[in-house]
Design an enzyme around this catalytic site. Sequence first.
Site, PDB file in Angstrom:
ATOM      1  N   CYS A   1      12.496  -7.690  12.282  1.00 51.01           N
ATOM      2  CA  CYS A   1      13.082  -8.524  11.235  1.00 51.01           C
ATOM      3  C   CYS A   1      12.076  -8.597  10.089  1.00 51.01           C
ATOM      4  CB  CYS A   1      13.371  -9.904  11.824  1.00 51.01           C
ATOM      5  SG  CYS A   1      14.338 -10.958  10.762  1.00 51.01           S
TER       6      CYS A   1
ATOM      7  N   CYS B   1       0.803  -1.237   0.000  1.00 55.06           N
ATOM      8  CA  CYS B   1       0.000   0.000   0.000  1.00 55.06           C
ATOM      9  C   CYS B   1       0.829   1.277   0.000  1.00 55.06           C
ATOM     10  CB  CYS B   1      -0.953   0.000   1.186  1.00 55.06           C
ATOM     11  SG  CYS B   1      -0.165   0.268   2.784  1.00 55.06           S
TER      12      CYS B   1
ATOM     13  N   CYS C   1      -2.737  -1.680   5.395  1.00 53.52           N
ATOM     14  CA  CYS C   1      -3.285  -2.758   4.557  1.00 53.52           C
ATOM     15  C   CYS C   1      -3.304  -4.115   5.240  1.00 53.52           C
ATOM     16  CB  CYS C   1      -2.524  -2.849   3.236  1.00 53.52           C
ATOM     17  SG  CYS C   1      -0.832  -3.461   3.390  1.00 53.52           S
TER      18      CYS C   1
END
Length: 168
Positions: free
Chosen positions: A148, A80, A128
């Site tokens: 991570c 997004c 999103c």
Amino acid sequence: MNRCQTLKWLNRISVSIVPEETAGPAATSDDGRLEKSQAEWATLLPLPAYRVLFEEDTERAGTSPLNHEKGDGTFVCAACCLPLFDSAAKYDSGTGWPSFWQPLPGAIATRTDFKLIYPRTEYHCRRCGGHQGHVFRDGPQPTGKRYCNNGVALRFVPRGEQLPELRT
């Protein structure tokens, strides 16, 4: 010990291990959330990015060019385009995935995942819902956290270049 007792026991253990701020369902707000079907996302994204972002897959360690990205700029969600991390928070964790010690304010939502039996804190793009990676408590100061991230779930935008418009 029967199944019900075992599940209660595991739940008590997880509650004592998982930080309170990340326990429970995803902490997202309906404000500004981008709603698209799985089929829509599948047509908009390359297959590896789609699998990581919306099927919670993981790319192989060491395969992302973003792992070695050392430029000054912003890392945005590959789905997004919401800015998620500033390059100033990126560091080499030695894990084979792009790692950051803090996200941009309000950029991510977290939830606990038990896919590997033990609880881990999974994080997603707040806008999103795309899966980005997991956060661990073995990162550098000042936060002590390691976000991570899957490289295919991000896009790097060098400082000075205009950030992409948020996807609608």
